[in-house]
Design an enzyme around this catalytic site. Structure first.
Site, short mmCIF file in Angstrom:
data_model
loop_
_atom_site.label_atom_id
_atom_site.label_comp_id
_atom_site.label_asym_id
_atom_site.label_seq_id
_atom_site.Cartn_x
_atom_site.Cartn_y
_atom_site.Cartn_z
N ASP A 69 0.78 -1.02 0.30
CA ASP A 69 -0.13 0.07 -0.20
C ASP A 69 0.74 1.33 -0.06
O ASP A 69 1.76 1.58 1.00
CB ASP A 69 -0.63 -0.17 1.23
CG ASP A 69 -2.20 1.32 1.15
OD1 ASP A 69 -1.55 2.40 0.62
OD2 ASP A 69 -3.03 1.32 2.14
N TYR A 159 -9.79 15.06 -7.46
CA TYR A 159 -9.10 14.11 -7.97
C TYR A 159 -7.72 14.52 -8.56
O TYR A 159 -7.00 14.20 -8.09
CB TYR A 159 -10.18 13.17 -9.47
CG TYR A 159 -9.07 12.21 -9.91
CD1 TYR A 159 -8.23 11.56 -9.58
CD2 TYR A 159 -8.75 12.79 -11.24
CE1 TYR A 159 -7.22 11.09 -10.53
CE2 TYR A 159 -8.46 12.22 -12.08
CZ TYR A 159 -7.43 11.32 -11.85
OH TYR A 159 -6.91 10.47 -12.31
N LYS A 163 -4.05 15.35 -8.35
CA LYS A 163 -2.83 15.02 -8.91
C LYS A 163 -1.96 16.07 -9.55
O LYS A 163 -0.84 15.81 -9.39
CB LYS A 163 -3.50 14.40 -10.34
CG LYS A 163 -4.19 13.09 -10.50
CD LYS A 163 -3.02 12.06 -10.17
CE LYS A 163 -3.29 10.54 -10.36
NZ LYS A 163 -2.02 9.42 -9.96
N THR A 194 -11.40 2.21 -19.13
CA THR A 194 -11.10 1.41 -18.22
C THR A 194 -12.14 1.43 -17.08
O THR A 194 -12.32 2.23 -17.04
CB THR A 194 -9.25 1.67 -16.90
OG1 THR A 194 -9.50 3.09 -16.75
CG2 THR A 194 -8.07 2.21 -18.28
#
Length: 257
Positions: A69, A159, A163, A194
């Site tokens: 992890d 998100y 990033k 995906t």
């Protein structure tokens, strides 16, 4: 041995079990990599990691799967230590780890914020740290980010916002690691075909994204395909090594900076 090739190199791929990471692993094996470490996050992806390792070995490249992890600094340290024990110091380090969340700012909980920060920013930082400490001279590092870094859009603050720090991590690492000949880049795909994409998007949004890129009509799904991204990863860790400290958006004309 040429410094700007994948042949005979040791590669570690974070998130290498499936989807983009898995395809990168297979492609690098076809390019003649000496050994590839396939990292996977948890037991839910172990089987996929083992399948990818088998494919790599069938192509004549050594491979192992390592679980970790990567939201902890210690886990990143162990990943590189285990890589070195198995195959020696790596030459190429690719980080595809990420987690998508589409939600309005006013709806994001503190737990969700912390998780997005840990997966998308913290893991990327400590992966870069260990790459900088452990890569061989003239090594290559690439992190997968998102083309949303060039977009002006709602609902992706947690998100894309998590990033975004990777852009500066990349620039700083390029300056700091450059004296050892190590190049550092980030690749930002557009919305990719995906499971991660479909799990966060509704039908209307999916329909929009499938037509939003300039080249959507020429994609089999209208989206960025993982096959579209692999050649760019291959390029920046080989002949494209002189381009360092950069974030490159690869999205068929979905957005730009």
């Amino acid at each position: 041995m040429s410094i700007n090739t994948i042949k005979d190199k040791v590669v570690v791929i974070a998130g290498g079990a499936k989807n983009l990471g898995g395809l990168i692993a297979e492609d690098f094996a076809k390019q003649g990599a000496k050994a590839i470490v396939v990292h996977y996050n948890s037991s839910s992806t172990q089987a996929s990691a083992e399948v990818t390792v088998a494919k790599i070995e069938a192509l004549g490249t050594k491979a192992i799967a390592i679980q970790a992890d990567l939201t902890s600094a210690e886990a990143n340290k162990r990943l590189f230590e285990d890589t070195i024990k198995a195959f020696g110091h790596p030459d190429i380090a690719i980080n595809t780890v990420g987690k998508v969340l589409k939600k309005a700012i006013v709806e994001v909980s503190e737990d969700e914020y912390d998780q997005m920060s840990a997966v998308n920013a913290k893991a990327a930082f400590f992966f870069l740290k260990e790459a900088g400490k452990n890569l061989n001279e003239n090594g290559k590092v690439c992190t997968i980010v998102t083309s949303l870094l060039g977009a002006f859009t709602p609902f992706y603050a947690a998100y894309a916002g998590m990033k975004a720090p990777v852009e500066h991590f990349t620039r700083a690492a390029a300056k700091e690691f450059g004296e050892r000949g190590i190049s550092v880049t980030a690749i930002g795909p557009g919305p990719m075909d995906t499971p991660f994409f479909y799990s966060e998007e509704g039908a209307d949004a999916i329909a929009y994204h499938k037509t939003a890129a300039a080249l959507s009509a020429f994609s089999k799904t209208g989206l960025t395909e993982i096959e579209d991204i692999v050649p760019y990863i291959r390029f920046v860790v080989t002949e494209g090594w002189w381009m360092t400290g950069q974030t490159i958006l690869v999205n068929g004309g979905y957005t730009t900076k």
